[in-house]
Design a protein around this motif. Sequence first.
Motif: not given
Length: 572
Positions: A362-381
């Motif tokens: 869940q924590v990793m998903a929160l971090q990935a979602e935030a990166l995705l919304k901030l247009q940092r797709h590579d980091e989210a992946d």
Amino acid sequence: MTESRRAPSGCAMFGIYSGMFRRRRSASMSSLSRINGSPQAAAADSDAAPPNPAQRKAGVRDDSSLVPRPKVMPLQPQINGAAAAQAQAQRPSGDKSRPTKAMNGGAKAAAASPAVEYTGMAAELDKMIQDHQRVKGTTQMMRATSGNMMMHRNLGNLNAGASARSSLDRSTKPAAAASDRPKAGPGSNGYAFSGMGNIVGKPVEQLCRALSHRTDPEKLKEMGNEEYREGHYAEAVALYDQAIMMDPMRPAYWSNKAAALAALGRLIEAVADCKEAVRIDPSYGRAHHRLGGLYLRLGEPDKAINYLKQSPMDSVSADVSRAQSVKGRIAKCTDARKVRDWITVLQESQAAVSDGADCAPQVMALQAEALLKLQRHDEADSALRGAPRFGVDESTKFFGTTAHAYVLMVRAQVDMAAGRLEEAVATAQAACELDPGSREAASVHRRAKAVATARQRGNDLFKASRFAEACAAYGEGLDKGEAGSAVLLCNRAACHAKLGRHEKAVEDCSGALAVRPGYSKARLRRADCNVKLERWEASLRDYQVLIQELPENEDVKKALAEVEAKIKSQRN
């Protein structure tokens, strides 16, 4: 109170294996004598008296309740060349028939003779010996005790399960010299294939040491501890498993196995074993502390605090403080996500990982979602790729359907942004099935399907050289799905380039690189378009980056050389 059934002792197991190989050897000798035409020997074999009980070793009992007796049938006749010649010499001189293929090891006579059939442990042992013979390419036999039949970490515990079998995955070491192999000795009563001592890749000396401690669970635990210290966690799990099967009421065995499982990344299994240790001995402080640490890593701070407080270890206060910090940070993430404060979500989720929740989906998903919304797709992946992946069933049981559905929903969005549209559709559908009432999951599923459909239609139109229509199809996918999808932007840039709209192609490639800086295809397309626009400096910068990412690409080397030559000629 129901009395628990104790596992058979090591001596009893040795007796069972000894009897099994005596019976198989007798069947083999009987079959051989019949082939050689000696009815007296066959009759003597069939009428052989049972072994004298007084000759048995002390402490060994023939208990049929321990394991089903193998069903032995006549052994397949496989006679070597010497035996074939001897049998041929015994034929009457007037017999003109050709030698049978059975005496040469042929398949026809072997098929005519009934095959050996075993059941239970005997069947598995027989299969593994045959597998070893096939791999080693040898049928040489050597004398061995029945104890040597029980090979370390596998045949010594035929029903230990997948964890015991996982120890076979390690790379094998060089085989021991022939002089190190077990020699025939007094009391031998069975056969084994030569080289069997190395079947699991361990030296014979170490195998013999394991076999000598086969009936001592404490020795097995010590060997497991040694493997754990050396970083051989799968082997440690197998040894702890064997110790548990011999004495399942020792909490230390369960706790040590949990530590090895955690080192392998199997944290949910480790939690179950730690719980078993606590159930056996509620006062076992080390198991409480280990269980608290596992819950903390999995992002369950309340449970972590509960178990940590029951541990007498000195570091309890610091560990409880870390668990309380993780609890507060997860709460802040949840609140910030409701108001779409993605920077706060990112900061607090990263801090929670630093505080100990490094395997919390869940924590990793929160971090990935935030990166995705901030247009940092590579980091989210990258964030989700580094997160542990547990099975759907165990995750649902451990974390709950809603929590696991949220993780799947975020994973679907990351897949969609990375261009893995088929995976995104399947993952979003799984999230909807787990949590049918989630509007967010349903919305992600609809968008993933729309983007996948638009990209497929755009690809078909592009292949048909209908570039304007393909450009519109990719644009439709960007409108319905992720506005910053790097794959769709790059595909639309290709359409613009085909239509001679290089300026728009550069814009789309720049948009793709903004969310995925490592997207080499978009960078290469932008460099080519800049060459068409005679923007030599801009194309040079892209080619210099590409040569670092693709050092073996001849097209990039050639294009870079041409651009450098063009710039040099202009300066001169």
